[in-house]
Design a protein around this motif. Structure first.
Motif, PDB file in Angstrom:
ATOM      1  N   PHE A 111       0.862  -1.178   0.000  1.00 48.75           N
ATOM      2  CA  PHE A 111       0.000   0.000   0.000  1.00 48.75           C
ATOM      3  C   PHE A 111       0.902   1.233   0.000  1.00 48.75           C
ATOM      4  CE2 PHE A 111      -2.413  -3.368   1.874  1.00 48.75           C
ATOM      5  CZ  PHE A 111      -3.748  -3.125   1.590  1.00 48.75           C
ATOM      6  N   SER A 112       0.880   1.993  -1.076  1.00 47.56           N
ATOM      7  CA  SER A 112       1.647   3.230  -1.112  1.00 47.56           C
ATOM      8  C   SER A 112       0.916   4.291  -0.290  1.00 47.56           C
ATOM      9  CB  SER A 112       1.842   3.709  -2.547  1.00 47.56           C
ATOM     10  OG  SER A 112       0.589   4.102  -3.104  1.00 47.56           O
ATOM     11  N   ARG A 113       1.575   5.408  -0.054  1.00 48.44           N
ATOM     12  CA  ARG A 113       0.964   6.474   0.745  1.00 48.44           C
ATOM     13  C   ARG A 113      -0.287   7.032   0.071  1.00 48.44           C
ATOM     14  NH1 ARG A 113      -1.459   8.604   3.646  1.00 48.44           N
ATOM     15  NH2 ARG A 113      -1.037  10.248   5.158  1.00 48.44           N
ATOM     16  N   THR A 114      -0.386   6.882  -1.255  1.00 47.16           N
ATOM     17  CA  THR A 114      -1.547   7.425  -1.959  1.00 47.16           C
ATOM     18  C   THR A 114      -2.815   6.624  -1.708  1.00 47.16           C
ATOM     19  OG1 THR A 114      -0.954   6.169  -3.939  1.00 47.16           O
ATOM     20  CG2 THR A 114      -0.129   8.428  -3.788  1.00 47.16           C
ATOM     21  N   ASN A 115      -2.677   5.338  -1.338  1.00 48.39           N
ATOM     22  CA  ASN A 115      -3.890   4.550  -1.053  1.00 48.39           C
ATOM     23  C   ASN A 115      -3.859   3.953   0.354  1.00 48.39           C
ATOM     24  OD1 ASN A 115      -1.994   2.572  -1.376  1.00 48.39           O
ATOM     25  ND2 ASN A 115      -2.994   1.535  -3.076  1.00 48.39           N
ATOM     26  N   LEU A 116      -3.232   4.703   1.284  1.00 48.90           N
ATOM     27  CA  LEU A 116      -3.187   4.290   2.681  1.00 48.90           C
ATOM     28  C   LEU A 116      -3.699   5.423   3.552  1.00 48.90           C
ATOM     29  CD1 LEU A 116      -2.285   2.439   5.042  1.00 48.90           C
ATOM     30  CD2 LEU A 116      -0.029   3.508   4.864  1.00 48.90           C
ATOM     31  N   CYS A 117      -4.734   5.148   4.347  1.00 47.25           N
ATOM     32  CA  CYS A 117      -5.285   6.136   5.283  1.00 47.25           C
ATOM     33  C   CYS A 117      -4.775   5.816   6.674  1.00 47.25           C
ATOM     34  CB  CYS A 117      -6.809   6.126   5.257  1.00 47.25           C
ATOM     35  SG  CYS A 117      -7.515   6.660   3.690  1.00 47.25           S
ATOM     36  N   LEU A 118      -3.971   6.692   7.230  1.00 46.52           N
ATOM     37  CA  LEU A 118      -3.407   6.469   8.556  1.00 46.52           C
ATOM     38  C   LEU A 118      -4.445   6.761   9.641  1.00 46.52           C
ATOM     39  CD1 LEU A 118       0.032   8.186   7.902  1.00 46.52           C
ATOM     40  CD2 LEU A 118      -0.411   5.733   8.015  1.00 46.52           C
ATOM     41  N   TYR A 119      -4.229   6.175  10.804  1.00 45.76           N
ATOM     42  CA  TYR A 119      -5.071   6.361  11.990  1.00 45.76           C
ATOM     43  C   TYR A 119      -6.472   5.767  11.838  1.00 45.76           C
ATOM     44  CZ  TYR A 119      -1.416   9.843  12.751  1.00 45.76           C
ATOM     45  OH  TYR A 119      -0.207  10.458  12.873  1.00 45.76           O
ATOM     46  N   LEU A 120      -6.687   4.918  10.836  1.00 44.78           N
ATOM     47  CA  LEU A 120      -7.991   4.289  10.650  1.00 44.78           C
ATOM     48  C   LEU A 120      -7.869   2.773  10.789  1.00 44.78           C
ATOM     49  CD1 LEU A 120      -9.448   6.310   7.636  1.00 44.78           C
ATOM     50  CD2 LEU A 120      -9.878   6.637  10.078  1.00 44.78           C
ATOM     51  N   THR A 121      -9.019   2.124  10.972  1.00 40.34           N
ATOM     52  CA  THR A 121      -9.053   0.677  11.132  1.00 40.34           C
ATOM     53  C   THR A 121      -9.390   0.010   9.806  1.00 40.34           C
ATOM     54  OG1 THR A 121      -9.691   0.840  13.459  1.00 40.34           O
ATOM     55  CG2 THR A 121     -10.144  -1.245  12.349  1.00 40.34           C
ATOM     56  N   TYR A 122      -8.627  -1.019   9.466  1.00 42.44           N
ATOM     57  CA  TYR A 122      -8.829  -1.769   8.230  1.00 42.44           C
ATOM     58  C   TYR A 122      -9.284  -3.190   8.536  1.00 42.44           C
ATOM     59  CZ  TYR A 122      -6.557   1.611   5.091  1.00 42.44           C
ATOM     60  OH  TYR A 122      -6.251   2.716   4.347  1.00 42.44           O
ATOM     61  N   GLU A 123     -10.087  -3.726   7.648  1.00 41.43           N
ATOM     62  CA  GLU A 123     -10.405  -5.148   7.628  1.00 41.43           C
ATOM     63  C   GLU A 123      -9.719  -5.731   6.391  1.00 41.43           C
ATOM     64  OE1 GLU A 123     -14.590  -5.827   7.816  1.00 41.43           O
ATOM     65  OE2 GLU A 123     -14.894  -4.416   9.480  1.00 41.43           O
ATOM     66  N   ILE A 124      -8.868  -6.738   6.585  1.00 44.46           N
ATOM     67  CA  ILE A 124      -8.043  -7.257   5.499  1.00 44.46           C
ATOM     68  C   ILE A 124      -8.140  -8.781   5.506  1.00 44.46           C
ATOM     69  CG2 ILE A 124      -5.699  -7.318   4.530  1.00 44.46           C
ATOM     70  CD1 ILE A 124      -5.107  -4.815   6.257  1.00 44.46           C
ATOM     71  N   TRP A 125      -8.266  -9.390   4.323  1.00 41.03           N
ATOM     72  CA  TRP A 125      -8.284 -10.841   4.247  1.00 41.03           C
ATOM     73  C   TRP A 125      -7.735 -11.284   2.898  1.00 41.03           C
ATOM     74  CZ3 TRP A 125     -12.498  -7.714   3.846  1.00 41.03           C
ATOM     75  CH2 TRP A 125     -13.299  -7.823   2.713  1.00 41.03           C
ATOM     76  N   VAL A 126      -7.415 -12.572   2.783  1.00 46.43           N
ATOM     77  CA  VAL A 126      -6.872 -13.145   1.559  1.00 46.43           C
ATOM     78  C   VAL A 126      -7.810 -14.236   1.061  1.00 46.43           C
ATOM     79  CG1 VAL A 126      -4.968 -14.491   0.563  1.00 46.43           C
ATOM     80  CG2 VAL A 126      -4.487 -12.628   2.147  1.00 46.43           C
ATOM     81  N   GLU A 127      -8.023 -14.272  -0.241  1.00 40.82           N
ATOM     82  CA  GLU A 127      -8.839 -15.307  -0.861  1.00 40.82           C
ATOM     83  C   GLU A 127      -7.995 -16.090  -1.863  1.00 40.82           C
ATOM     84  OE1 GLU A 127     -12.170 -13.430  -2.660  1.00 40.82           O
ATOM     85  OE2 GLU A 127     -12.874 -12.494  -0.806  1.00 40.82           O
ATOM     86  N   ALA A 128      -8.208 -17.402  -1.892  1.00 46.94           N
ATOM     87  CA  ALA A 128      -7.542 -18.276  -2.867  1.00 46.94           C
ATOM     88  C   ALA A 128      -8.555 -19.321  -3.295  1.00 46.94           C
ATOM     89  CB  ALA A 128      -6.310 -18.937  -2.257  1.00 46.94           C
ATOM     90  N   GLY A 129      -9.083 -19.197  -4.515  1.00 46.97           N
ATOM     91  CA  GLY A 129     -10.141 -20.106  -4.953  1.00 46.97           C
ATOM     92  C   GLY A 129     -11.364 -19.928  -4.090  1.00 46.97           C
ATOM     93  N   ASN A 130     -11.844 -21.029  -3.505  1.00 42.48           N
ATOM     94  CA  ASN A 130     -13.028 -20.954  -2.647  1.00 42.48           C
ATOM     95  C   ASN A 130     -12.654 -20.864  -1.171  1.00 42.48           C
ATOM     96  OD1 ASN A 130     -12.052 -23.512  -2.263  1.00 42.48           O
ATOM     97  ND2 ASN A 130     -14.058 -24.511  -2.235  1.00 42.48           N
ATOM     98  N   GLN A 131     -11.394 -20.538  -0.880  1.00 44.03           N
ATOM     99  CA  GLN A 131     -10.949 -20.402   0.506  1.00 44.03           C
ATOM    100  C   GLN A 131     -10.626 -18.954   0.823  1.00 44.03           C
ATOM    101  OE1 GLN A 131      -7.631 -23.237   0.739  1.00 44.03           O
ATOM    102  NE2 GLN A 131      -8.960 -24.592   1.912  1.00 44.03           N
ATOM    103  N   MET A 132     -10.761 -18.603   2.081  1.00 48.23           N
ATOM    104  CA  MET A 132     -10.434 -17.256   2.521  1.00 48.23           C
ATOM    105  C   MET A 132      -9.813 -17.329   3.908  1.00 48.23           C
ATOM    106  SD  MET A 132     -14.039 -15.680   3.874  1.00 48.23           S
ATOM    107  CE  MET A 132     -13.135 -14.646   5.031  1.00 48.23           C
TER     108      MET A 132
END
Length: 253
Positions: A111-132
């Motif tokens: 995530f570069s500084r242009t698409n990163l919001c500091l001081y906020l909460t993120y929900e992040i996950w990874v998907e591979a096929g039908n798994q997450m």
């Protein structure tokens, strides 16, 4: 959706009014309980769909420049498996996909500084096929570290050393105050001594060093509120403590 059909046998007449029997009341309470449990299930268990997998997802913010997330494919995963990292800020419905899978290396998202919001909460996950993966829910402050302090300088005064340094590039004390730690050793000894109580000051004196001795010193920093991680140690500096200053004998002019 839960549905419930009312049988006339489940009603009883009281003073001319049809009211549910005790059995019917118990059944309704049961259905309402199930409905309440379903409604309280966290959204992270309902979406996105797919079997849960452990990808050991972890993220780190290099404040204030960027964030990178890395994951580890499961044992036995096919070499041509395609991974998709998705994220959204807390409270936002629509998820976005990682825009840079290259900069931070294999199995990562940058995530570069242009698409990163500091001081906020993120929900992040990874998907591979039908798994997450399980959702990683983080505030950027909690996973932040800075670059090391810069401009470390040291001067020897015989039995003490005087040091000063500056904040890491791009970090301002008014927005992101730091605390510092100092370590030093006699050159060649391989044994570091720690000065953990430097606090927020950017200068410090180490007393009780040996005269005419060469020392190696380095500093590191961390968010003053205790969140996040320590930076790497700064580039070390080498300084001679110099000769001890002769103290005047008491009573002499």
């Amino acid at each position: 959706m839960l549905t419930c059909r009312v049988n006339i046998d489940s009603l009883q007449q009281v003073n001319g009014d049809w009211r549910p029997s005790a059995e019917m009341v118990g059944m309704l309470n049961y259905y309402f309980l199930i409905w309440a449990v379903i409604m309280r299930i966290s959204g992270r268990h309902l979406a996105p769909k797919g079997a849960s997998a452990s990808f050991h997802l972890r993220c780190l913010v290099l404040y204030p420049k960027c964030m990178s997330c890395h994951w580890t494919p499961q044992d036995g995963a096919a070499s041509n498996t395609t991974f998709h990292l998705r994220y959204k800020m807390r409270g936002i419905t629509e998820a976005e996909e990682c825009k840079d899978y290259v900069t931070s290396g294999p199995n990562s998202c940058y995530f570069s500084r242009t698409n990163l919001c500091l001081y906020l909460t993120y929900e992040i996950w990874v998907e591979a096929g039908n798994q997450m993966s399980e959702k990683l829910i983080v505030n950027t402050e909690d996973i932040a570290k800075t670059e090391p302090p810069e401009g470390l300088k040291a001067t020897g005064f015989g039995t003490h050393l005087s040091l000063e340094w500056g904040y890491p590039p791009g970090v301002a004390a008014s927005y992101f105050p730091l605390v510092f730690e100092l370590q030093y050793q006699e050159q060649g000894s391989g044994k570091w001594e720690q000065e953990p109580d430097v606090g927020e000051q950017t200068s410090y004196s180490v007393y009780g060093v040996k005269p005419d001795t060469v020392y190696i010193l380095a500093v590191r920093c961390k968010n003053s509120d205790g969140k996040g991680f320590w930076s790497d140690w700064s580039t070390p500096v080498i300084v001679s403590s110099g000769q001890a200053t002769a103290q005047p004998v008491q009573g002499e002019a």
